[in-house]
Design a protein around this motif. Sequence first.
Motif, PDB file in Angstrom:
ATOM      1  N   ALA A   1     104.731 -31.854  79.279  1.00 19.44           N
ATOM      2  CA  ALA A   1     105.549 -30.881  80.007  1.00 19.44           C
ATOM      3  C   ALA A   1     106.621 -30.288  79.095  1.00 19.44           C
ATOM      4  O   ALA A   1     106.904 -29.089  79.152  1.00 19.44           O
ATOM      5  CB  ALA A   1     106.191 -31.530  81.226  1.00 19.44           C
ATOM      6  N   VAL A   2     107.204 -31.117  78.247  1.00 21.20           N
ATOM      7  CA  VAL A   2     108.225 -30.635  77.316  1.00 21.20           C
ATOM      8  C   VAL A   2     107.603 -29.653  76.325  1.00 21.20           C
ATOM      9  O   VAL A   2     108.193 -28.619  76.007  1.00 21.20           O
ATOM     10  CB  VAL A   2     108.909 -31.804  76.580  1.00 21.20           C
ATOM     11  N   ALA A   3     106.402 -29.963  75.850  1.00 20.29           N
ATOM     12  CA  ALA A   3     105.728 -29.065  74.908  1.00 20.29           C
ATOM     13  C   ALA A   3     105.484 -27.702  75.554  1.00 20.29           C
ATOM     14  O   ALA A   3     105.673 -26.661  74.918  1.00 20.29           O
ATOM     15  CB  ALA A   3     104.424 -29.677  74.435  1.00 20.29           C
ATOM     16  N   ARG A   4     105.081 -27.696  76.809  1.00 20.54           N
ATOM     17  CA  ARG A   4     104.890 -26.417  77.512  1.00 20.54           C
ATOM     18  C   ARG A   4     106.222 -25.685  77.668  1.00 20.54           C
ATOM     19  O   ARG A   4     106.314 -24.481  77.452  1.00 20.54           O
ATOM     20  CB  ARG A   4     104.248 -26.649  78.877  1.00 20.54           C
ATOM     21  N   LEU A   5     107.260 -26.418  78.023  1.00 21.06           N
ATOM     22  CA  LEU A   5     108.580 -25.821  78.177  1.00 21.06           C
ATOM     23  C   LEU A   5     109.078 -25.265  76.848  1.00 21.06           C
ATOM     24  O   LEU A   5     109.694 -24.202  76.808  1.00 21.06           O
ATOM     25  CB  LEU A   5     109.569 -26.860  78.723  1.00 21.06           C
ATOM     26  N   ALA A   6     108.802 -25.954  75.767  1.00 19.03           N
ATOM     27  CA  ALA A   6     109.298 -25.553  74.456  1.00 19.03           C
ATOM     28  C   ALA A   6     108.683 -24.247  73.962  1.00 19.03           C
ATOM     29  O   ALA A   6     109.250 -23.584  73.097  1.00 19.03           O
ATOM     30  CB  ALA A   6     109.042 -26.656  73.435  1.00 19.03           C
ATOM     31  N   THR A   7     107.532 -23.870  74.496  1.00 24.17           N
ATOM     32  CA  THR A   7     106.955 -22.587  74.076  1.00 24.17           C
ATOM     33  C   THR A   7     107.592 -21.405  74.795  1.00 24.17           C
ATOM     34  O   THR A   7     107.500 -20.280  74.331  1.00 24.17           O
ATOM     35  CB  THR A   7     105.422 -22.570  74.304  1.00 24.17           C
ATOM     36  N   SER A   8     108.277 -21.666  75.900  1.00 24.71           N
ATOM     37  CA  SER A   8     108.885 -20.560  76.648  1.00 24.71           C
ATOM     38  C   SER A   8     109.992 -19.858  75.883  1.00 24.71           C
ATOM     39  O   SER A   8     110.098 -18.624  75.976  1.00 24.71           O
ATOM     40  CB  SER A   8     109.372 -21.025  78.017  1.00 24.71           C
ATOM     41  N   PRO A   9     110.832 -20.532  75.082  1.00 27.52           N
ATOM     42  CA  PRO A   9     111.863 -19.782  74.351  1.00 27.52           C
ATOM     43  C   PRO A   9     111.269 -18.770  73.373  1.00 27.52           C
ATOM     44  O   PRO A   9     111.811 -17.684  73.211  1.00 27.52           O
ATOM     45  CB  PRO A   9     112.639 -20.866  73.597  1.00 27.52           C
ATOM     46  N   ALA A  10     110.150 -19.120  72.758  1.00 28.51           N
ATOM     47  CA  ALA A  10     109.521 -18.175  71.830  1.00 28.51           C
ATOM     48  C   ALA A  10     109.014 -16.949  72.579  1.00 28.51           C
ATOM     49  O   ALA A  10     109.163 -15.822  72.112  1.00 28.51           O
ATOM     50  CB  ALA A  10     108.379 -18.865  71.093  1.00 28.51           C
ATOM     51  N   ARG A  11     108.438 -17.170  73.753  1.00 29.79           N
ATOM     52  CA  ARG A  11     107.971 -16.033  74.556  1.00 29.79           C
ATOM     53  C   ARG A  11     109.165 -15.220  75.081  1.00 29.79           C
ATOM     54  O   ARG A  11     109.114 -13.994  75.112  1.00 29.79           O
ATOM     55  CB  ARG A  11     107.121 -16.521  75.733  1.00 29.79           C
ATOM     56  N   ASP A  12     110.227 -15.904  75.487  1.00 35.08           N
ATOM     57  CA  ASP A  12     111.396 -15.221  76.039  1.00 35.08           C
ATOM     58  C   ASP A  12     112.148 -14.405  74.979  1.00 35.08           C
ATOM     59  O   ASP A  12     112.806 -13.421  75.317  1.00 35.08           O
ATOM     60  CB  ASP A  12     112.349 -16.222  76.676  1.00 35.08           C
ATOM     61  N   ALA A  13     112.091 -14.860  73.747  1.00 35.79           N
ATOM     62  CA  ALA A  13     112.795 -14.154  72.662  1.00 35.79           C
ATOM     63  C   ALA A  13     112.148 -12.817  72.420  1.00 35.79           C
ATOM     64  O   ALA A  13     112.756 -11.873  72.039  1.00 35.79           O
ATOM     65  CB  ALA A  13     112.785 -14.992  71.386  1.00 35.79           C
TER      66      ALA A  13
ATOM     67  N   HIS B   1     119.468 -36.763  66.237  1.00 34.72           N
ATOM     68  CA  HIS B   1     118.609 -37.479  67.168  1.00 34.72           C
ATOM     69  C   HIS B   1     117.195 -37.443  66.600  1.00 34.72           C
ATOM     70  O   HIS B   1     116.791 -36.429  66.037  1.00 34.72           O
ATOM     71  CB  HIS B   1     118.648 -36.805  68.549  1.00 34.72           C
ATOM     72  N   PRO B   2     116.435 -38.522  66.722  1.00 35.84           N
ATOM     73  CA  PRO B   2     115.071 -38.520  66.164  1.00 35.84           C
ATOM     74  C   PRO B   2     114.167 -37.443  66.767  1.00 35.84           C
ATOM     75  O   PRO B   2     113.234 -36.982  66.131  1.00 35.84           O
ATOM     76  CB  PRO B   2     114.521 -39.903  66.484  1.00 35.84           C
ATOM     77  N   LEU B   3     114.449 -37.038  67.990  1.00 37.74           N
ATOM     78  CA  LEU B   3     113.663 -36.004  68.656  1.00 37.74           C
ATOM     79  C   LEU B   3     114.529 -34.773  68.928  1.00 37.74           C
ATOM     80  O   LEU B   3     114.551 -34.219  70.015  1.00 37.74           O
ATOM     81  CB  LEU B   3     113.076 -36.548  69.967  1.00 37.74           C
ATOM     82  N   TRP B   4     115.236 -34.320  67.893  1.00 39.44           N
ATOM     83  CA  TRP B   4     116.243 -33.277  68.063  1.00 39.44           C
ATOM     84  C   TRP B   4     115.677 -31.992  68.657  1.00 39.44           C
ATOM     85  O   TRP B   4     116.315 -31.370  69.491  1.00 39.44           O
ATOM     86  CB  TRP B   4     116.960 -32.990  66.751  1.00 39.44           C
ATOM     87  N   SER B   5     114.486 -31.574  68.242  1.00 41.26           N
ATOM     88  CA  SER B   5     113.976 -30.296  68.757  1.00 41.26           C
ATOM     89  C   SER B   5     113.589 -30.412  70.230  1.00 41.26           C
ATOM     90  O   SER B   5     113.804 -29.484  71.007  1.00 41.26           O
ATOM     91  CB  SER B   5     112.800 -29.781  67.929  1.00 41.26           C
ATOM     92  N   THR B   6     113.068 -31.553  70.610  1.00 41.01           N
ATOM     93  CA  THR B   6     112.747 -31.789  72.020  1.00 41.01           C
ATOM     94  C   THR B   6     114.032 -31.810  72.842  1.00 41.01           C
ATOM     95  O   THR B   6     114.121 -31.194  73.902  1.00 41.01           O
ATOM     96  CB  THR B   6     111.994 -33.119  72.185  1.00 41.01           C
ATOM     97  N   ARG B   7     115.030 -32.488  72.329  1.00 39.05           N
ATOM     98  CA  ARG B   7     116.316 -32.563  73.027  1.00 39.05           C
ATOM     99  C   ARG B   7     116.954 -31.182  73.155  1.00 39.05           C
ATOM    100  O   ARG B   7     117.522 -30.845  74.198  1.00 39.05           O
ATOM    101  CB  ARG B   7     117.239 -33.517  72.262  1.00 39.05           C
ATOM    102  N   ALA B   8     116.821 -30.364  72.117  1.00 38.84           N
ATOM    103  CA  ALA B   8     117.395 -29.019  72.167  1.00 38.84           C
ATOM    104  C   ALA B   8     116.770 -28.205  73.289  1.00 38.84           C
ATOM    105  O   ALA B   8     117.469 -27.492  74.015  1.00 38.84           O
ATOM    106  CB  ALA B   8     117.189 -28.315  70.826  1.00 38.84           C
ATOM    107  N   VAL B   9     115.451 -28.316  73.449  1.00 37.95           N
ATOM    108  CA  VAL B   9     114.765 -27.578  74.516  1.00 37.95           C
ATOM    109  C   VAL B   9     115.241 -28.053  75.881  1.00 37.95           C
ATOM    110  O   VAL B   9     115.473 -27.255  76.781  1.00 37.95           O
ATOM    111  CB  VAL B   9     113.236 -27.735  74.380  1.00 37.95           C
ATOM    112  N   LEU B  10     115.413 -29.347  76.018  1.00 40.50           N
ATOM    113  CA  LEU B  10     115.805 -29.902  77.315  1.00 40.50           C
ATOM    114  C   LEU B  10     117.275 -29.656  77.646  1.00 40.50           C
ATOM    115  O   LEU B  10     117.628 -29.482  78.807  1.00 40.50           O
ATOM    116  CB  LEU B  10     115.521 -31.409  77.348  1.00 40.50           C
TER     117      LEU B  10
END
Length: 108
Positions: free
Chosen positions: A96-108, A45-54
């Motif tokens: 909003a997705v960018a903010r959500l995408a930083t949560s996995p790094a904090r959660d890890a 997908h062209p936006l694979w990392s965004t899709r992975a977070v969602l």
Amino acid sequence: MTARLQAAIHARAEVCAKSQLPYVPLFLDGGFATECERKGIDLDHPLWSTRAVLEDLPAVVDVHASFFRAGSDAVSTGTYQCCSAGALSHGSAMEAVARLATSPARDA
């Protein structure tokens, strides 16, 4: 001090001693896409990392955690796609997705 932290400090000291660097380097993750793919995240997908977070946030957290377990001091969040022209063309709420995408790094 944990064994992991002691090993990381020792590794940095060796790098500094061998390279004669006047500073202590930080270790960043590498191969975010490769590790995502290994965890079963679809990258077609062209936006694979965004899709992975969602679509598979727990797998993204696991990817980040694997880098920390390997000794990384910091991880990249994969949010670069949230600011691209491609993201804008998909009409997503990328801030909003960018903010959500930083949560996995904090959660890890």
